[in-house]
Motif scaffolding. Structure first.
Motif, short mmCIF file in Angstrom:
data_model
loop_
_atom_site.label_atom_id
_atom_site.label_comp_id
_atom_site.label_asym_id
_atom_site.label_seq_id
_atom_site.Cartn_x
_atom_site.Cartn_y
_atom_site.Cartn_z
N ASP A 1 0.87 -1.18 0.00
CA ASP A 1 0.00 0.00 0.00
C ASP A 1 0.91 1.24 0.00
O ASP A 1 1.64 1.48 0.97
N PHE A 2 0.86 2.01 -1.08
CA PHE A 2 1.76 3.16 -1.25
C PHE A 2 1.13 4.44 -0.73
O PHE A 2 -0.06 4.68 -0.96
N GLY A 3 1.94 5.28 -0.09
CA GLY A 3 1.47 6.58 0.36
C GLY A 3 1.71 6.79 1.84
O GLY A 3 2.25 5.93 2.55
N THR A 4 1.28 7.93 2.32
CA THR A 4 1.55 8.33 3.70
C THR A 4 0.32 8.24 4.60
O THR A 4 0.37 8.65 5.77
N GLY A 5 -0.77 7.71 4.08
CA GLY A 5 -1.99 7.61 4.87
C GLY A 5 -2.10 6.30 5.62
O GLY A 5 -1.13 5.54 5.75
N ASN B 1 -11.44 4.77 2.08
CA ASN B 1 -10.78 3.60 1.49
C ASN B 1 -9.27 3.78 1.66
O ASN B 1 -8.64 4.56 0.96
N PHE B 2 -8.72 3.06 2.63
CA PHE B 2 -7.30 3.26 2.95
C PHE B 2 -6.38 2.91 1.78
O PHE B 2 -5.29 3.47 1.69
N LEU B 3 -6.82 2.00 0.92
CA LEU B 3 -5.94 1.56 -0.17
C LEU B 3 -5.82 2.61 -1.26
O LEU B 3 -4.76 2.80 -1.84
#
Length: 442
Positions: A31-35, A73-75
């Motif tokens: 899962d890419f990103g800072t969230g 949606n975290f993804l």
């Protein structure tokens, strides 16, 4: 006649299992990103740099920005992007891998081209609108030089630095990509299409060089894996001598394919038994025979035409009897033939003598870093030319009614070599690495 006449025989010592490889992880969910991180996924932050100990991360000094829209949606509510092409690598053992990428940006449109390993085209110009997330799946083949029984493929010095032969799987995302997620899963159910050939087939690492073998994965959906074992400068004989056919046969399954395209460099062999109707023919029959013994499906491909225009402004054959010899072998052995020589002659004639330079490595000085002289090569293709020739191969697959045709992508472009795509309308996001060194080959 057997393969042993041309390469040293070896005794099969049994399959030696590399325990460290056997224990390697082959399935991942990122899962890419800072969230916030989606359940079951490994978080990937912009600071996650590839290292052997961790086994995954951004590679080759890639600099990405993390974005978080704080959605439910975290993804898909966070992502990474960059203003330059960026690389992500994962250490995996040899095999076929199903890659599932999730692309898109909640706040704006995105356009993504994805390449794998040595600039193999996987996804082309995938568009997403603002707020849209799109999932795409493709197959990447990962190979190594090890052969069961303790042998090794004899690699050329330039291959030692190629992404195709390293110990990891690398994806390259262009600078317009918004990457949300990536799943990697090793799969055993793919039909593997092996490629044997020279510089017109090989995966070229560097701009502006390219070959049809690195473009053809774009045209297949899951069900087919393309395993390109071609290398610049090779002949049928040197492919055998460097144990590349031995390598292919060691991992080939019944129902797999071997596409065989040689001729350009075989012309240079000048021994008493060399020639289109002598050793070239004999060796081509060995390739076919050995593949059949494994339950595989050999496909003979005639050599791509050179950009060799005659006084009348039409392509003339510069390959002597080699295309004819390949046609005769295919007929005698009752195997499929893709007459790429004829199709590429049609293609270059349709483009015309001067415009056909757009399909080859013809560039004025200073087009690339360190290029103080013009490049003018009438054998080796640029990405546009390689893409057009890959479409010739796809046309041949359909015309020969090969079973793998059922795995061609649903959005397959319409193609006729007599009506090539306009190079001005074709888009290729260039990779960061370039070279002015001409690949081995004639």
């Amino acid at each position: 006649m057997s393969i042993q006449k041309f390469i040293k025989p070896f005794i099969f010592l049994g399959l030696i299992v590399n325990l460290s490889q056997a224990q390697e992880k082959v399935n991942y969910k990122f899962d890419f990103g800072t969230g916030k991180v989606a359940k079951g996924y490994t978080p990937i932050l912009p600071t996650d740099v590839y290292g052997k100990e961790k086994g995954y991360g951004f590679d080759f000094d890639s600099k990405v920005e993390g974005v978080d829209y704080d959605g439910k949606n975290f993804l898909t509510s966070d992502l990474v992007k960059s203003d330059k092409p960026f690389y992500f690598s994962v250490a995996v053992p040899e095999g076929n891998y199903k890659m599932t990428v999730t692309l898109g940006d909640s706040k704006g449109p995105a356009l993504s081209t994805v390449k794998a390993e040595s600039r193999r085209l996987m996804l082309e110009n995938v568009k997403t609108t603002a707020g849209q997330s799109l999932t795409k799946t493709f197959i990447v083949n990962v190979k190594d030089k090890h052969i069961a029984g303790g042998q090794l493929v004899s690699l050329k010095p330039r291959e030692l630095t190629k992404l195709d032969w390293d110990d990891k799987l690398t994806l390259e995302f262009d600078h317009q990509t918004a990457l949300q997620a990536l799943e990697i899963r090793k799969v055993e159910d793919q039909v593997t299409v092996f490629l044997a050939g020279n510089s017109t087939v090989v995966n070229q690492d560097d701009e502006p060089w390219a070959s049809w073998g690195q473009m053809i994965p774009r045209f297949f959906k899951p069900g087919v894996a393309i395993a390109n074992h071609a290398e610049s400068g090779l002949t049928l004989g040197s492919f055998l001598g460097s144990k590349r056919l031995t390598k292919i046969l060691s991992i080939m399954k019944p129902g797999d394919y071997l596409f065989i395209e040689f001729g350009h460099n075989d012309q240079k062999d000048k021994g008493p038994n060399d020639g289109a109707y002598k050793l070239y023919t004999e060796r081509l029959k060995i390739f076919i025979s050995e593949v059949k013994k494994k339950g595989g499906i050999p496909v003979v491909v005639t050599s791509t035409s050179r950009r060799s225009f005659g006084p009348d402004g039409k392509i003339v054959n510069s390959l002597g009897d080699f295309p004819d010899a390949a046609r005769k072998v295919a007929a005698e052995e009752k195997v499929a033939l893709i007459d790429l020589n004829t199709m590429t002659s049609t293609l270059f004639n349709a483009l015309g003598e001067e415009p056909s330079k757009k399909a080859f490595v013809h560039y004025p000085a200073n087009s690339y870093p360190g290029q103080d002289k013009a490049l003018a090569d009438n054998t080796h293709f640029n990405p546009y030319g390689a893409y057009e020739i890959a479409q010739c191969i796809i046309l041949g697959i359909k015309e020969q009614k090969l079973a793998i045709a059922k795995y061609l992508v649903d959005d397959l472009p319409k193609f006729d070599p007599a009506k090539p795509d306009n190079p001005a309308d074709w888009h290729w996001p260039e990779s960061p690495k370039s070279s002015v060194v001409k690949p081995d080959g004639n």
